[in-house]
Design a protein around this motif. Structure first.
Motif, PDB file in Angstrom:
ATOM      1  N   LEU A  68     -12.741   6.667  -0.308  1.00 37.71           N
ATOM      2  CA  LEU A  68     -12.299   5.475  -1.027  1.00 37.71           C
ATOM      3  C   LEU A  68     -11.183   5.785  -2.024  1.00 37.71           C
ATOM      4  CD1 LEU A  68     -12.712   2.469  -1.560  1.00 37.71           C
ATOM      5  CD2 LEU A  68     -14.430   3.090  -3.261  1.00 37.71           C
ATOM      6  N   GLU A  69     -11.253   6.933  -2.664  1.00 36.28           N
ATOM      7  CA  GLU A  69     -10.229   7.320  -3.647  1.00 36.28           C
ATOM      8  C   GLU A  69      -8.853   7.444  -2.990  1.00 36.28           C
ATOM      9  OE1 GLU A  69      -9.245  11.258  -6.246  1.00 36.28           O
ATOM     10  OE2 GLU A  69     -11.345  10.634  -6.166  1.00 36.28           O
ATOM     11  N   THR A  70      -8.805   8.061  -1.822  1.00 34.06           N
ATOM     12  CA  THR A  70      -7.543   8.209  -1.085  1.00 34.06           C
ATOM     13  C   THR A  70      -7.046   6.843  -0.604  1.00 34.06           C
ATOM     14  OG1 THR A  70      -8.257  10.398  -0.362  1.00 34.06           O
ATOM     15  CG2 THR A  70      -6.422   9.426   0.825  1.00 34.06           C
ATOM     16  N   ALA A  71      -7.966   6.014  -0.120  1.00 29.69           N
ATOM     17  CA  ALA A  71      -7.593   4.680   0.356  1.00 29.69           C
ATOM     18  C   ALA A  71      -7.048   3.815  -0.773  1.00 29.69           C
ATOM     19  CB  ALA A  71      -8.798   4.006   1.003  1.00 29.69           C
ATOM     20  N   LEU A  72      -7.672   3.888  -1.940  1.00 28.05           N
ATOM     21  CA  LEU A  72      -7.196   3.112  -3.086  1.00 28.05           C
ATOM     22  C   LEU A  72      -5.804   3.571  -3.519  1.00 28.05           C
ATOM     23  CD1 LEU A  72      -7.828   0.945  -5.191  1.00 28.05           C
ATOM     24  CD2 LEU A  72      -8.838   2.731  -6.596  1.00 28.05           C
ATOM     25  N   ALA A  73      -5.594   4.879  -3.543  1.00 30.52           N
ATOM     26  CA  ALA A  73      -4.273   5.402  -3.903  1.00 30.52           C
ATOM     27  C   ALA A  73      -3.227   4.978  -2.876  1.00 30.52           C
ATOM     28  CB  ALA A  73      -4.324   6.923  -4.011  1.00 30.52           C
ATOM     29  N   ALA A  74      -3.585   4.998  -1.597  1.00 29.87           N
ATOM     30  CA  ALA A  74      -2.639   4.570  -0.553  1.00 29.87           C
ATOM     31  C   ALA A  74      -2.308   3.092  -0.703  1.00 29.87           C
ATOM     32  CB  ALA A  74      -3.224   4.850   0.831  1.00 29.87           C
ATOM     33  N   LEU A  75      -3.313   2.286  -1.001  1.00 30.09           N
ATOM     34  CA  LEU A  75      -3.082   0.857  -1.180  1.00 30.09           C
ATOM     35  C   LEU A  75      -2.201   0.584  -2.396  1.00 30.09           C
ATOM     36  CD1 LEU A  75      -3.679  -2.044  -0.299  1.00 30.09           C
ATOM     37  CD2 LEU A  75      -5.687  -1.969  -1.782  1.00 30.09           C
ATOM     38  N   VAL A  76      -2.488   1.234  -3.504  1.00 28.64           N
ATOM     39  CA  VAL A  76      -1.689   1.034  -4.717  1.00 28.64           C
ATOM     40  C   VAL A  76      -0.236   1.468  -4.483  1.00 28.64           C
ATOM     41  CG1 VAL A  76      -1.355   1.827  -7.099  1.00 28.64           C
ATOM     42  CG2 VAL A  76      -3.622   1.143  -6.313  1.00 28.64           C
ATOM     43  N   ALA A  77      -0.038   2.634  -3.878  1.00 35.75           N
ATOM     44  CA  ALA A  77       1.321   3.108  -3.607  1.00 35.75           C
ATOM     45  C   ALA A  77       2.030   2.197  -2.619  1.00 35.75           C
ATOM     46  CB  ALA A  77       1.274   4.536  -3.070  1.00 35.75           C
ATOM     47  N   LEU A 131      -1.304   8.625  -2.423  1.00 38.25           N
ATOM     48  CA  LEU A 131       0.003   8.147  -2.894  1.00 38.25           C
ATOM     49  C   LEU A 131       1.097   8.475  -1.891  1.00 38.25           C
ATOM     50  CD1 LEU A 131      -0.214   9.063  -6.675  1.00 38.25           C
ATOM     51  CD2 LEU A 131      -0.364   6.794  -5.657  1.00 38.25           C
ATOM     52  N   ILE A 132       1.052   9.665  -1.322  1.00 42.27           N
ATOM     53  CA  ILE A 132       2.051  10.051  -0.312  1.00 42.27           C
ATOM     54  C   ILE A 132       1.955   9.137   0.898  1.00 42.27           C
ATOM     55  CG2 ILE A 132       2.684  11.870   1.327  1.00 42.27           C
ATOM     56  CD1 ILE A 132       1.830  13.879  -0.898  1.00 42.27           C
ATOM     57  N   ILE A 133       0.743   8.878   1.347  1.00 41.61           N
ATOM     58  CA  ILE A 133       0.544   7.997   2.504  1.00 41.61           C
ATOM     59  C   ILE A 133       1.074   6.596   2.198  1.00 41.61           C
ATOM     60  CG2 ILE A 133      -1.209   6.851   3.912  1.00 41.61           C
ATOM     61  CD1 ILE A 133      -2.885   9.447   3.594  1.00 41.61           C
ATOM     62  N   GLY A 134       0.748   6.078   1.025  1.00 48.33           N
ATOM     63  CA  GLY A 134       1.187   4.734   0.664  1.00 48.33           C
ATOM     64  C   GLY A 134       2.693   4.608   0.512  1.00 48.33           C
ATOM     65  N   PHE A 135       3.310   5.581  -0.141  1.00 50.61           N
ATOM     66  CA  PHE A 135       4.763   5.511  -0.324  1.00 50.61           C
ATOM     67  C   PHE A 135       5.511   5.755   0.984  1.00 50.61           C
ATOM     68  CE2 PHE A 135       3.945   6.342  -4.947  1.00 50.61           C
ATOM     69  CZ  PHE A 135       4.489   5.147  -5.386  1.00 50.61           C
ATOM     70  N   SER A 136       4.901   6.476   1.917  1.00 47.11           N
ATOM     71  CA  SER A 136       5.586   6.734   3.191  1.00 47.11           C
ATOM     72  C   SER A 136       5.694   5.486   4.051  1.00 47.11           C
ATOM     73  CB  SER A 136       4.872   7.853   3.954  1.00 47.11           C
ATOM     74  OG  SER A 136       3.591   7.432   4.355  1.00 47.11           O
TER      75      SER A 136
END
Length: 126
Positions: A31-40, A98-103
């Motif tokens: 969930l932590e990675t998913a939330l960071a990806a969503l925010v980014a 964050l990397i996943i989201g910004f990519s």
């Protein structure tokens, strides 16, 4: 110049990619990675929207406040760096997310470039 329709499709694609990236991160990681990806991804959506609107206004025929939109574009990058700093240092968000989201922004911009080039080539052959 890029059409409004293509820019709208690119922004919608960016939003969809952000949601898909968050779903994949939730499935594969946590969930932590998913939330960071969503925010980014959402920050990337906002960045693309501001850039598109400001660029469209700057290239319009009659604009009374070109200076305003020039300043917006000038402030956009330092603001983005500040937001990333806030996400990484202050909120200690997951770096992989964050990397996943910004990519997702890279994929959306590549789509726009390929679509724009395709429309130019089709326009020349018509």
């Amino acid at each position: 110049m890029m059409s409004r329709e293509l820019m709208t499709r690119t922004m919608v694609l960016q939003l969809v990619l952000a949601l898909v990236a968050a779903a994949i991160a939730l499935t594969v990681w946590d969930l932590e990675t998913a939330l960071a990806a969503l925010v980014a991804g959402l920050v990337s959506c906002a960045d693309l929207t501001v850039m598109a609107l400001a660029a469209a206004r700057l290239t319009a025929q009659r604009v009374r406040s070109r200076v305003f939109y020039t300043v917006v574009l000038g402030i956009k990058f330092p603001a983005l760096i500040g937001i990333v700093y806030l996400l990484v240092v202050t909120l200690t968000m997951n770096a992989l997310g964050l990397i996943i989201g910004f990519s997702t922004l890279v994929v959306a911009v590549l789509y726009a470039a390929v679509s724009f080039q395709k429309s130019l080539v089709e326009g020349e052959s018509a």
